[in-house]
Design a protein around this motif. Structure first.
Motif, PDB file in Angstrom:
ATOM      1  N   ARG A  61       9.619 -19.528  11.621  1.00 26.60           N
ATOM      2  CA  ARG A  61      10.493 -18.388  11.329  1.00 26.60           C
ATOM      3  C   ARG A  61      10.210 -17.850   9.928  1.00 26.60           C
ATOM      4  N   SER A  62       9.971 -18.720   8.964  1.00 26.05           N
ATOM      5  CA  SER A  62       9.694 -18.293   7.582  1.00 26.05           C
ATOM      6  C   SER A  62       8.387 -17.511   7.507  1.00 26.05           C
ATOM      7  N   VAL A  63       7.359 -17.986   8.217  1.00 32.31           N
ATOM      8  CA  VAL A  63       6.079 -17.272   8.212  1.00 32.31           C
ATOM      9  C   VAL A  63       6.230 -15.912   8.890  1.00 32.31           C
ATOM     10  N   GLY A  64       6.963 -15.873   9.988  1.00 41.29           N
ATOM     11  CA  GLY A  64       7.189 -14.603  10.690  1.00 41.29           C
ATOM     12  C   GLY A  64       7.969 -13.621   9.836  1.00 41.29           C
ATOM     13  N   LEU A  65       8.980 -14.119   9.156  1.00 41.54           N
ATOM     14  CA  LEU A  65       9.767 -13.249   8.295  1.00 41.54           C
ATOM     15  C   LEU A  65       8.936 -12.719   7.130  1.00 41.54           C
ATOM     16  N   GLY A  66       8.120 -13.596   6.543  1.00 39.93           N
ATOM     17  CA  GLY A  66       7.241 -13.162   5.445  1.00 39.93           C
ATOM     18  C   GLY A  66       6.242 -12.117   5.898  1.00 39.93           C
ATOM     19  N   THR A  67       5.702 -12.311   7.091  1.00 37.29           N
ATOM     20  CA  THR A  67       4.753 -11.346   7.644  1.00 37.29           C
ATOM     21  C   THR A  67       5.421  -9.997   7.894  1.00 37.29           C
ATOM     22  N   ALA A  68       6.622 -10.030   8.454  1.00 37.75           N
ATOM     23  CA  ALA A  68       7.344  -8.784   8.735  1.00 37.75           C
ATOM     24  C   ALA A  68       7.702  -8.038   7.456  1.00 37.75           C
ATOM     25  N   VAL A  69       8.159  -8.768   6.459  1.00 36.03           N
ATOM     26  CA  VAL A  69       8.507  -8.122   5.178  1.00 36.03           C
ATOM     27  C   VAL A  69       7.258  -7.532   4.533  1.00 36.03           C
ATOM     28  N   GLY A  70       6.158  -8.276   4.540  1.00 32.35           N
ATOM     29  CA  GLY A  70       4.907  -7.769   3.968  1.00 32.35           C
ATOM     30  C   GLY A  70       4.408  -6.529   4.689  1.00 32.35           C
ATOM     31  N   PHE A  71       4.479  -6.540   6.005  1.00 28.64           N
ATOM     32  CA  PHE A  71       4.060  -5.375   6.785  1.00 28.64           C
ATOM     33  C   PHE A  71       4.954  -4.174   6.484  1.00 28.64           C
ATOM     34  N   GLY A  72       6.265  -4.408   6.390  1.00 30.62           N
ATOM     35  CA  GLY A  72       7.203  -3.312   6.111  1.00 30.62           C
ATOM     36  C   GLY A  72       6.991  -2.709   4.735  1.00 30.62           C
ATOM     37  N   VAL A  73       6.832  -3.550   3.733  1.00 30.98           N
ATOM     38  CA  VAL A  73       6.610  -3.048   2.376  1.00 30.98           C
ATOM     39  C   VAL A  73       5.270  -2.329   2.289  1.00 30.98           C
ATOM     40  N   GLY A  74       4.240  -2.885   2.911  1.00 29.49           N
ATOM     41  CA  GLY A  74       2.931  -2.231   2.907  1.00 29.49           C
ATOM     42  C   GLY A  74       2.965  -0.879   3.596  1.00 29.49           C
ATOM     43  N   SER A  75       3.676  -0.794   4.711  1.00 29.20           N
ATOM     44  CA  SER A  75       3.800   0.489   5.423  1.00 29.20           C
ATOM     45  C   SER A  75       4.546   1.511   4.585  1.00 29.20           C
ATOM     46  N   LEU A  76       5.601   1.061   3.931  1.00 34.91           N
ATOM     47  CA  LEU A  76       6.390   1.970   3.089  1.00 34.91           C
ATOM     48  C   LEU A  76       5.561   2.496   1.922  1.00 34.91           C
ATOM     49  N   VAL A  77       4.825   1.620   1.275  1.00 34.52           N
ATOM     50  CA  VAL A  77       3.988   2.048   0.144  1.00 34.52           C
ATOM     51  C   VAL A  77       2.887   2.989   0.625  1.00 34.52           C
ATOM     52  N   GLY A  78       2.259   2.658   1.748  1.00 34.72           N
ATOM     53  CA  GLY A  78       1.219   3.546   2.301  1.00 34.72           C
ATOM     54  C   GLY A  78       1.765   4.900   2.676  1.00 34.72           C
ATOM     55  N   TRP A  79       2.955   4.923   3.265  1.00 35.72           N
ATOM     56  CA  TRP A  79       3.575   6.202   3.652  1.00 35.72           C
ATOM     57  C   TRP A  79       3.906   7.039   2.426  1.00 35.72           C
ATOM     58  N   ILE A  80       4.444   6.393   1.382  1.00 40.84           N
ATOM     59  CA  ILE A  80       4.797   7.136   0.162  1.00 40.84           C
ATOM     60  C   ILE A  80       3.531   7.676  -0.508  1.00 40.84           C
ATOM     61  N   CYS A  81       2.486   6.880  -0.564  1.00 44.08           N
ATOM     62  CA  CYS A  81       1.242   7.340  -1.199  1.00 44.08           C
ATOM     63  C   CYS A  81       0.589   8.475  -0.418  1.00 44.08           C
ATOM     64  N   SER A  82       0.551   8.374   0.911  1.00 42.99           N
ATOM     65  CA  SER A  82      -0.070   9.431   1.708  1.00 42.99           C
ATOM     66  C   SER A  82       0.777  10.697   1.693  1.00 42.99           C
ATOM     67  N   ARG A  83       2.055  10.553   1.619  1.00 44.25           N
ATOM     68  CA  ARG A  83       2.958  11.710   1.563  1.00 44.25           C
ATOM     69  C   ARG A  83       2.734  12.489   0.264  1.00 44.25           C
ATOM     70  N   GLY A  84       2.498  11.754  -0.819  1.00 43.07           N
ATOM     71  CA  GLY A  84       2.223  12.421  -2.106  1.00 43.07           C
ATOM     72  C   GLY A  84       0.931  13.201  -2.078  1.00 43.07           C
ATOM     73  N   ARG A  85      -0.088  12.680  -1.388  1.00 36.17           N
ATOM     74  CA  ARG A  85      -1.377  13.387  -1.303  1.00 36.17           C
ATOM     75  C   ARG A  85      -1.254  14.665  -0.484  1.00 36.17           C
ATOM     76  N   ASN A  86      -0.517  14.582   0.630  1.00 39.23           N
ATOM     77  CA  ASN A  86      -0.376  15.755   1.499  1.00 39.23           C
ATOM     78  C   ASN A  86       0.380  16.875   0.797  1.00 39.23           C
ATOM     79  N   SER A  87       1.356  16.527  -0.008  1.00 40.12           N
ATOM     80  CA  SER A  87       2.118  17.569  -0.679  1.00 40.12           C
ATOM     81  C   SER A  87       1.293  18.204  -1.803  1.00 40.12           C
ATOM     82  N   ARG A  88       0.339  17.479  -2.361  1.00 36.25           N
ATOM     83  CA  ARG A  88      -0.520  18.034  -3.415  1.00 36.25           C
ATOM     84  C   ARG A  88      -1.578  18.957  -2.837  1.00 36.25           C
ATOM     85  N   ARG A  89      -2.010  18.704  -1.617  1.00 35.35           N
ATOM     86  CA  ARG A  89      -3.068  19.533  -0.993  1.00 35.35           C
ATOM     87  C   ARG A  89      -2.537  20.910  -0.583  1.00 35.35           C
ATOM     88  N   SER A  90      -1.261  20.999  -0.308  1.00 33.02           N
ATOM     89  CA  SER A  90      -0.687  22.260   0.176  1.00 33.02           C
ATOM     90  C   SER A  90      -0.581  23.297  -0.887  1.00 33.02           C
TER      91      SER A  90
END
Length: 105
Positions: free
Chosen positions: A76-105
């Protein structure tokens, strides 16, 4: 200064001493205020040390609790760590890509 029979303001009794000018008398009354201030600073430092020590104990207890939980349910601890890591990584990737798209417009 000459020696006179002056009345001590704190005790109200006659004492043989020197006459004091007004500025010296004012400085004399500031002494207890400075002492009180230093006492409060000292008490504050002791309070900070006490709070720091209590915080250290709380942190140690939390680490022991986390270690116990990991030992009790390792999958359960490994699964929870994996889920948290995936969620944080997705959030950071989404925020970074969102910033690039708004600069291109």
């Amino acid at each position: 200064m000459r020696a006179t029979n002056a009345i001590d303001e704190n005790q109200g009794a006659k004492t043989k001493g020197t006459t004091k000018s007004a500025p010296v008398a004012k400085k004399r009354h500031k002494g207890p205020r400075v002492f009180d201030l230093l006492l409060r600073i000292g008490n504050g430092a002791l309070t900070v040390k006490r709070i720091r020590k209590q915080g250290w104990y709380v942190a140690e207890d939390l680490l022991e609790d986390f270690a116990h939980a990991i030992k009790k349910r390792p999958i359960r601890s490994v699964g929870l760590g994996t889920a948290v890591g995936f969620g944080v990584g997705s959030l950071v990737g989404w925020i970074c890509s969102r910033g690039r798209n708004s600069r291109r417009s």
